[in-house]
Design an enzyme around this catalytic site. Structure first.
Site, PDB file in Angstrom:
ATOM      1  CG  ASP A 307      -2.053   0.957   1.147  1.00  0.00           C
ATOM      2  OD1 ASP A 307      -2.151   1.651   0.110  1.00  0.00           O
ATOM      3  OD2 ASP A 307      -2.849   1.037   2.087  1.00  0.00           O
ATOM      4  CG  ASP A 541      -1.698  -0.117   7.563  1.00  0.00           C
ATOM      5  OD1 ASP A 541      -2.599  -0.249   6.698  1.00  0.00           O
ATOM      6  OD2 ASP A 541      -1.116   0.962   7.779  1.00  0.00           O
TER       7      ASP A 541
END
Length: 780
Positions: A307, A541
């Site tokens: 990401d 995350d």
């Protein structure tokens, strides 16, 4: 699941929860949650697993037979086996303690309401009927009933295998092991510990990701084959030797030497120690390794999906600028955003950035709430007569926008800004007669990590391809990726525009940056890379990363990430520093490369022992070795150097084919040993050498072959390795000169023996390399 449904206790106020007296009473009755199952084995289990092995049983049985012969010095091999077992236990306990320490740091806490206060407690402190406060990204640690919710969506794939979001309303069940995708809720704990649904559900095992290890698979295959070979061959050899000589003691010692030689116990030990040391080294660098095979998997990774936020950038989002639309003021934008964020109390990075910028709560009363989810990419709330306010990605809120406004948003995105739009409509959200009106835009910035460029440059040099998969605008992500110098970052795509049934395998070939990606699309992208034959690592995350993390070959989560992402990850970066990935990759490659390097040394003895056992079953000669004679060969040419070689820096990319690489050195060496033993056996008969003399020459030539292989395996040399090999070769020669009587070795100062071993020793180096080159050409 309906049969597990329970009713909340009467009169339990979700905003007050239990009193301390009620908590203490449940604690006294043992109505507490259990702690998470530890990642590591118990010390008792470690002792049992390292001691009660098939090879140790065979060693013990052989020792009993040797004791019968009265040749007690031949029991020296047993001391080596005991030392190996002790070292294995020590290293695994050492690794266990490091992992257990880091596990405590990453364990999720439970938010509960007690006596009207929100507090965080450890999972094992949760008691029956506690009111748990769950929000997006959390994992449910007990079964419960929803007392109140703002619109709860959960992922129950850990329990059911189905990844679709499940909407939970007041009175619905929430099951332990499920992840919160959206919304918040007050949930009464109705079943905890062993009584919870996940504890009773056998299907959870089915949903666990199995880490594939070519290394362990190959070693287990070797052990499995030897399991069916060692005992039958040993029995056959014993009866053959006894029938020829009628000397039971000689038959026992010869058979014992053959069976000890076939056991590659050092290989199993080295593998477990190398992986355990890898775990310890990574723990020192604040990386929690949850499964040891994951070290190998990461070492083989050739595609890394990540990401933007928290990896390329620091994740410290800041509001850069507010751009109100015509007819609205900056105060209107700030007040609308503040009303949403203080109503929803979301804890994602964007909401926290907005909360830091808009510190004043306008105190609007919400009549409906719409928590953020990764699929819809917006959140909002209705405020009675004030209307409905929504904040999120412009293209997900508005079906169409004026061309000028669309161009403006695209320009901001290409400049690296995250663009949020605040929209409002009169009346309730469901009122289709009212259209959403753009109130203003909010530009959010994120800073590039200082180490990002160096980190991605290293991965490129190591042949690891980087792909950025983000929920942000693809133009924004591309801009940041270009700043980080990720190769091909200009090739980006908006995944919200690809339709219902895209060709994912074509997409992963054409693009490097994927924006506006949904959780399911992340999963499909990972699968597409795997279908192309890649080994994929995924970092994440958030709860929106869980599906992709579970699907990837190797998953990495940040310690500050959601409970959901940490629970399914193979690695957790405790310091939240993506630069740690370089250390993880290096450690994995060092471990695997060095095990491949030294495994061939261990298998030489196994292969030539098996071949010689078969041959000497039919020859009318005694088996050429005694147990004590194998100890110096094993220690000086394999055991001692392997532990030094196993810690050498070796960061080459893993190519796979572990067994093939190992046999590339082991098989030629074993063939050399067998050839020289048979030659010595034949020349011994011609030159009238005794068994003690031919046995001594067999040990000498076997050691010479093993040292030749060690030199080939240890390249490239450094100064320490040169000194080590020189000392070991010196010790081997000294053993013949000064310790011959201890190891049943005859003196080498014999003319007939010299005439045999000098030319044979001189032929070892060219003969070994000729066979190895011939086999390599044959294999190709």
């Amino acid at each position: 699941m309906e049969e597990n449904k329970r009713k909340p206790i009467e009169g339990l106020n979700p905003y007050l929860g239990l009193t301390q007296k009620e908590v203490d009473e449940r604690d006294r009755l043992g109505l507490k949650n259990h702690a998470l199952k530890p990642l590591t084995r118990s010390i008792k289990r470690i002792f049992a697993d390292n001691t009660l092995t098939l090879f140790n049983l065979i060693n013990f049985t052989i020792a009993c037979f040797i004791i019968y012969t009265g040749s007690y010095k031949n029991l020296l091999f047993l001391g080596v086996a005991l030392c190996n077992t002790a070292m294995g236990i020590f290293q695994e306990i050492r690794a266990k303690r490091q992992v257990d320490k880091l596990t405590i740091l990453t364990e999720g806490k439970v938010r509960v309401v007690r006596e009207g206060k929100e507090i965080e407690i450890e999972q094992e402190e949760l008691v029956l009927d506690d009111v748990m406060l769950v929000r997006r990204g959390d994992q449910a640690y007990a079964d419960g009933v929803v007392l109140e919710t703002t619109g709860l969506e959960v992922d129950e794939s850990q329990l059911t295998g189905e990844a679709d979001a499940v909407i939970k309303k007041q009175g619905d069940d929430v099951f332990s092991g499920s992840f919160i995708l959206s919304g918040t809720a007050h949930v009464q704990a109705t079943a905890i510990g062993a009584d919870s649904f996940v504890s009773k559900l056998s299907l959870e095992v089915k949903q666990e990701k199995t880490a594939y290890s070519e290394l362990l698979r190959s070693i287990k295959m070797i052990i499995r084959v030897l399991t069916f070979v060692i005992v039958p061959l040993g029995v056959i050899l014993f009866f053959s030797q006894f029938s020829q000589s009628q000397d039971i003691n000689a038959a026992i010692l010869g058979t014992a030497a053959a069976m000890i030689g076939m056991i590659p116990e050092g290989l199993v030990l080295l593998t477990s120690i190398a992986l355990a040391v890898g775990v310890v080294n990574l723990a020192r660098k604040k990386v929690l390794v949850k499964t040891m095979p994951a070290i190998e998997t990461l070492a083989r990774v050739d595609v890394l999906c990540l990401d933007k936020t928290g990896t390329i950038t620091s994740g410290n989002l800041k509001v850069s600028e507010i751009l109100p639309e015509e007819g609205f003021t900056q105060a209107d934008v700030e007040e609308g955003i503040s009303a949403i964020i203080y109503t929803l109390q979301d804890k994602n990075s964007t909401s926290l950035a907005l909360e830091r910028s808009f510190t004043e709560n306008p105190g609007w009363d919400a009549t409906a709430r719409f928590p953020f989810s990764s699929d819809k990419k917006w959140s909002g709330a209705s405020f009675g007569n004030r209307g409905t306010y929504i904040i999120g990605a412009p293209e997900f809120i508005f079906e169409t926008l004026p061309a000028e406004k669309r161009q403006q948003i695209d320009e901001f995105a290409k400049s690296g800004y995250r663009v949020l739009s605040l929209a409002k409509k009169a009346g309730a959200f469901e009122d289709s007669t009212q259209r959403l009106e753009l109130v203003g835009l909010v530009l959010i910035t994120d800073e590039l990590r200082e180490e990002a460029k160096d980190t991605f440059r290293y991965f490129k040099e190591q042949g690891v391809s980087i792909r950025v998969i983000s929920g942000d605008n693809p133009a924004t992500v591309s801009n940041v990726a270009l700043q980080a110098e990720i190769e091909g970052s200009h090739r980006y795509i908006d995944m919200s525009q690809i339709g219902a049934n895209p060709d994912y395998e074509q997409l992963v070939q054409d693009y490097v940056v994927f924006g506006r990606v949904t959780p399911h699309q992340k999963k499909h992208l990972v699968q597409a890379f795997q279908a192309e034959g890649h080994t994929v690592a995924m970092t994440g995350d958030g709860v929106n990363d869980v599906l992709a993390l579970k699907e990837s070959n190797c998953s990495i989560a940040m310690a500050e990430g959601s409970d959901a992402s940490k629970s399914v990850a193979d690695f957790v970066l405790i310091n939240n520093n993506f630069d740690s990935m370089v250390s993880v990759l290096k450690e994995g490659r060092r471990v695997i490369n060095n095990i491949e390097r030294v495994a061939s040394l261990y298998l030489i003895k196994t292969i030539y022992s098996v071949i010689l056992t078969v041959i000497y079953t039919f020859l009318s000669s005694r088996y050429p070795f005694q147990p004590i004679q194998l100890s110096p060969i094993s220690s000086l040419t394999v055991g001692i150097p392997s532990f030094f070689l196993a810690i050498k820096p070796n960061y080459k990319r893993i190519q796979g084919e572990f067994l093939k690489k190992v046999l590339h050195n082991a098989l030629p060496a074993a063939i050399c040993v067998v050839t020289y033993v048979l030659v010595i056996n034949a020349l011994g008969g011609l030159t009238k050498l005794s068994f003690a003399q031919t046995s001594t020459l067999s040990v000498l030539l076997t050691g010479t072959v093993c040292f030749t292989t060690l030199i080939a395996v240890a390249k490239p040399f450094d100064f320490k390795i040169k000194i080590l090999i020189t000392l070991l070769m010196t010790a081997f020669v000294m053993l013949f000169l000064f310790a011959g009587s201890i190891f049943n070795l005859a003196s080498l100062l014999n003319v007939n023996m010299i005439m045999v071993y000098v030319p044979l020793i001189l032929s070892v180096y060219p003969f070994f390399h000729f066979i190895r080159a011939f086999m390599l050409r044959f294999v190709k």
